[in-house]
Motif scaffolding. Structure first.
Motif, mmCIF file in Angstrom:
data_model
loop_
_atom_site.group_PDB
_atom_site.id
_atom_site.type_symbol
_atom_site.label_atom_id
_atom_site.label_comp_id
_atom_site.label_asym_id
_atom_site.label_seq_id
_atom_site.Cartn_x
_atom_site.Cartn_y
_atom_site.Cartn_z
ATOM 1 N N VAL A 32 49.180 -66.697 -94.723
ATOM 2 C CA VAL A 32 49.167 -66.697 -93.253
ATOM 3 C C VAL A 32 47.747 -66.454 -92.746
ATOM 4 C CG1 VAL A 32 49.991 -65.454 -91.204
ATOM 5 C CG2 VAL A 32 51.594 -66.044 -93.037
ATOM 6 N N PHE A 33 47.037 -65.536 -93.387
ATOM 7 C CA PHE A 33 45.655 -65.270 -92.992
ATOM 8 C C PHE A 33 44.796 -66.528 -93.134
ATOM 9 C CE2 PHE A 33 41.295 -64.101 -94.201
ATOM 10 C CZ PHE A 33 40.903 -63.518 -93.002
ATOM 11 N N ARG A 34 44.935 -67.249 -94.245
ATOM 12 C CA ARG A 34 44.132 -68.466 -94.443
ATOM 13 C C ARG A 34 44.365 -69.477 -93.316
ATOM 14 N NH1 ARG A 34 45.346 -67.474 -99.835
ATOM 15 N NH2 ARG A 34 47.111 -68.903 -99.837
ATOM 16 N N VAL A 35 45.609 -69.590 -92.873
ATOM 17 C CA VAL A 35 45.916 -70.533 -91.789
ATOM 18 C C VAL A 35 45.258 -70.070 -90.490
ATOM 19 C CG1 VAL A 35 47.756 -71.509 -90.357
ATOM 20 C CG2 VAL A 35 48.094 -71.277 -92.832
ATOM 21 N N PHE A 36 45.485 -68.819 -90.105
ATOM 22 C CA PHE A 36 45.034 -68.328 -88.806
ATOM 23 C C PHE A 36 43.567 -67.895 -88.773
ATOM 24 C CE2 PHE A 36 49.590 -68.010 -88.035
ATOM 25 C CZ PHE A 36 49.674 -68.502 -86.743
ATOM 26 N N ALA A 37 42.906 -67.842 -89.911
ATOM 27 C CA ALA A 37 41.478 -67.514 -89.929
ATOM 28 C C ALA A 37 40.626 -68.741 -89.629
ATOM 29 C CB ALA A 37 41.088 -66.920 -91.289
ATOM 30 N N ASP A 38 41.241 -69.905 -89.608
ATOM 31 C CA ASP A 38 40.529 -71.162 -89.370
ATOM 32 C C ASP A 38 40.447 -71.424 -87.864
ATOM 33 O OD1 ASP A 38 39.714 -73.841 -89.074
ATOM 34 O OD2 ASP A 38 40.838 -74.488 -90.849
ATOM 35 N N GLU A 39 39.237 -71.425 -87.355
ATOM 36 C CA GLU A 39 39.036 -71.619 -85.915
ATOM 37 C C GLU A 39 39.561 -72.965 -85.420
ATOM 38 O OE1 GLU A 39 35.598 -70.735 -82.679
ATOM 39 O OE2 GLU A 39 35.838 -69.551 -84.490
ATOM 40 N N GLU A 40 39.542 -73.977 -86.259
ATOM 41 C CA GLU A 40 40.089 -75.276 -85.850
ATOM 42 C C GLU A 40 41.606 -75.222 -85.692
ATOM 43 O OE1 GLU A 40 38.715 -78.331 -84.824
ATOM 44 O OE2 GLU A 40 37.093 -76.892 -84.591
ATOM 45 N N VAL A 41 42.278 -74.429 -86.508
ATOM 46 C CA VAL A 41 43.737 -74.292 -86.392
ATOM 47 C C VAL A 41 44.087 -73.576 -85.092
ATOM 48 C CG1 VAL A 41 45.794 -73.191 -87.392
ATOM 49 C CG2 VAL A 41 44.157 -74.363 -88.880
ATOM 50 N N THR A 42 43.314 -72.565 -84.720
ATOM 51 C CA THR A 42 43.638 -71.770 -83.527
ATOM 52 C C THR A 42 42.953 -72.288 -82.262
ATOM 53 O OG1 THR A 42 41.853 -70.197 -83.976
ATOM 54 C CG2 THR A 42 44.031 -69.693 -84.893
ATOM 55 N N ARG A 43 42.257 -73.379 -82.357
ATOM 56 C CA ARG A 43 41.516 -73.920 -81.207
ATOM 57 C C ARG A 43 42.397 -74.098 -79.968
ATOM 58 N NH1 ARG A 43 38.298 -79.675 -81.257
ATOM 59 N NH2 ARG A 43 37.379 -79.467 -79.189
ATOM 60 N N TYR A 44 43.595 -74.619 -80.153
ATOM 61 C CA TYR A 44 44.513 -74.864 -79.035
ATOM 62 C C TYR A 44 45.692 -73.896 -79.060
ATOM 63 C CZ TYR A 44 41.950 -79.244 -78.679
ATOM 64 O OH TYR A 44 40.969 -80.191 -78.544
ATOM 65 N N TYR A 45 45.509 -72.756 -79.633
ATOM 66 C CA TYR A 45 46.572 -71.792 -79.859
ATOM 67 C C TYR A 45 46.366 -70.595 -78.950
ATOM 68 C CZ TYR A 45 50.233 -70.121 -83.054
ATOM 69 O OH TYR A 45 51.417 -69.711 -83.601
ATOM 70 N N ASP A 46 47.450 -69.911 -78.602
ATOM 71 C CA ASP A 46 47.329 -68.760 -77.710
ATOM 72 C C ASP A 46 46.988 -67.468 -78.445
ATOM 73 O OD1 ASP A 46 49.787 -68.371 -78.893
ATOM 74 O OD2 ASP A 46 50.864 -68.021 -77.022
ATOM 75 N N LEU A 47 46.584 -67.571 -79.698
ATOM 76 C CA LEU A 47 46.088 -66.433 -80.469
ATOM 77 C C LEU A 47 44.628 -66.677 -80.824
ATOM 78 C CD1 LEU A 47 48.891 -65.817 -83.142
ATOM 79 C CD2 LEU A 47 48.421 -64.452 -81.118
ATOM 80 N N GLU A 48 43.885 -65.603 -80.945
ATOM 81 C CA GLU A 48 42.522 -65.721 -81.453
ATOM 82 C C GLU A 48 42.575 -65.867 -82.970
ATOM 83 O OE1 GLU A 48 39.808 -66.025 -79.649
ATOM 84 O OE2 GLU A 48 40.869 -65.700 -77.754
ATOM 85 N N ARG A 49 41.527 -66.377 -83.523
ATOM 86 C CA ARG A 49 41.394 -66.522 -84.970
ATOM 87 C C ARG A 49 41.518 -65.144 -85.622
ATOM 88 N NH1 ARG A 49 37.349 -66.146 -88.673
ATOM 89 N NH2 ARG A 49 35.829 -65.396 -87.165
ATOM 90 N N PHE A 50 42.278 -65.065 -86.718
ATOM 91 C CA PHE A 50 42.437 -63.793 -87.434
ATOM 92 C C PHE A 50 41.132 -63.438 -88.136
ATOM 93 C CE2 PHE A 50 47.344 -63.848 -88.285
ATOM 94 C CZ PHE A 50 47.566 -63.816 -86.927
ATOM 95 N N GLY A 51 40.786 -62.155 -88.080
ATOM 96 C CA GLY A 51 39.559 -61.687 -88.707
ATOM 97 C C GLY A 51 39.803 -60.887 -89.973
ATOM 98 N N ASN A 52 41.060 -60.484 -90.215
ATOM 99 C CA ASN A 52 41.342 -59.703 -91.419
ATOM 100 C C ASN A 52 42.812 -59.841 -91.805
ATOM 101 O OD1 ASN A 52 42.943 -57.511 -90.079
ATOM 102 N ND2 ASN A 52 40.992 -57.157 -89.052
ATOM 103 N N LEU A 53 43.095 -59.418 -93.027
ATOM 104 C CA LEU A 53 44.429 -59.552 -93.596
ATOM 105 C C LEU A 53 45.474 -58.729 -92.839
ATOM 106 C CD1 LEU A 53 45.810 -61.008 -95.941
ATOM 107 C CD2 LEU A 53 45.277 -59.037 -97.381
ATOM 108 N N GLU A 54 45.059 -57.618 -92.265
ATOM 109 C CA GLU A 54 46.003 -56.770 -91.529
ATOM 110 C C GLU A 54 46.587 -57.517 -90.321
ATOM 111 O OE1 GLU A 54 48.650 -54.109 -90.865
ATOM 112 O OE2 GLU A 54 47.375 -54.072 -92.648
#
Length: 189
Positions: A32-54
């Motif tokens: 899940v972290f690998r998916v959400f840590a990618d700025e291109e994946v979250t570009r149009y998403y209502d969450l910010e890019r994940f910065g850590n595993l927590e």
């Protein structure tokens, strides 16, 4: 019309010819972290890019709470070959009106392979048949042509622009509303 009752007795696992849609668990945090840590994946998403595993662990726990509360089902998407999560798809339930809202994301290496079309198709069928929903909708940021194209391919209609509808990424965002009615759903897809 039968009322939607969530949570269901057991988390509904879904399968397509190539995919398994299943509950996300704590051991999925790295994927899940690998998916959400990618700025291109979250570009149009209502969450910010994940910065850590927590943040990924918290996201998984939050989805479980929301499922138990009865307002959302969020499936992890994995390929049958290895069961590693490569994205997720969520169905928010608006019980009083027999409506549902869709949200989804996919790891960048899996874009444009038909994976999200396959996953969403299964979730759409589940929503209309198993939950007896009448309407599904998805909100798309202007500029997100890939998502707009996917929804159109699946039979959704763009209803209009919701001006400054949501606040995320530091500002109010315009969102296009796409919808699909049960009577419009293409059978057998």
């Amino acid at each position: 019309m039968r009322q939607v009752n969530l949570p269901l007795p057991a988390f509904p696992e879904l399968e397509t010819p190539n995919l398994r849609l299943r509950e996300m668990v704590r051991s999925d945090a790295e994927a899940v972290f690998r998916v959400f840590a990618d700025e291109e994946v979250t570009r149009y998403y209502d969450l910010e890019r994940f910065g850590n595993l927590e943040e990924a662990r918290s996201h998984i726990a939050n989805q479980a709470i929301r499922y138990r509360r009865g307002d959302v089902i969020r499936w992890g998407i994995s390929q049958k070959a290895n069961n590693v999560l490569i994205g997720s798809v969520g169905l928010s339930i608006y019980e009083a009106n027999a409506q549902g809202g869709l949200g989804y994301e996919l790891a960048r290496p899996y874009w444009r392979r038909g994976i999200m079309s396959e996953a969403l198709g299964m979730v759409i069928r589940f929503g209309f048949s198993s939950l007896n929903l009448n309407r599904l909708q998805a909100l798309v940021m202007p500029g997100n042509g890939a998502s707009a194209g996917l929804l159109t391919k699946l039979g959704f209609t763009r209803e209009g622009l919701l001006r400054e509808f949501a606040f995320f990424k530091g500002r109010y965002q315009d969102l296009y509303c796409y919808s699909l009615l049960r009577r419009e759903c293409r059978r057998g897809e």
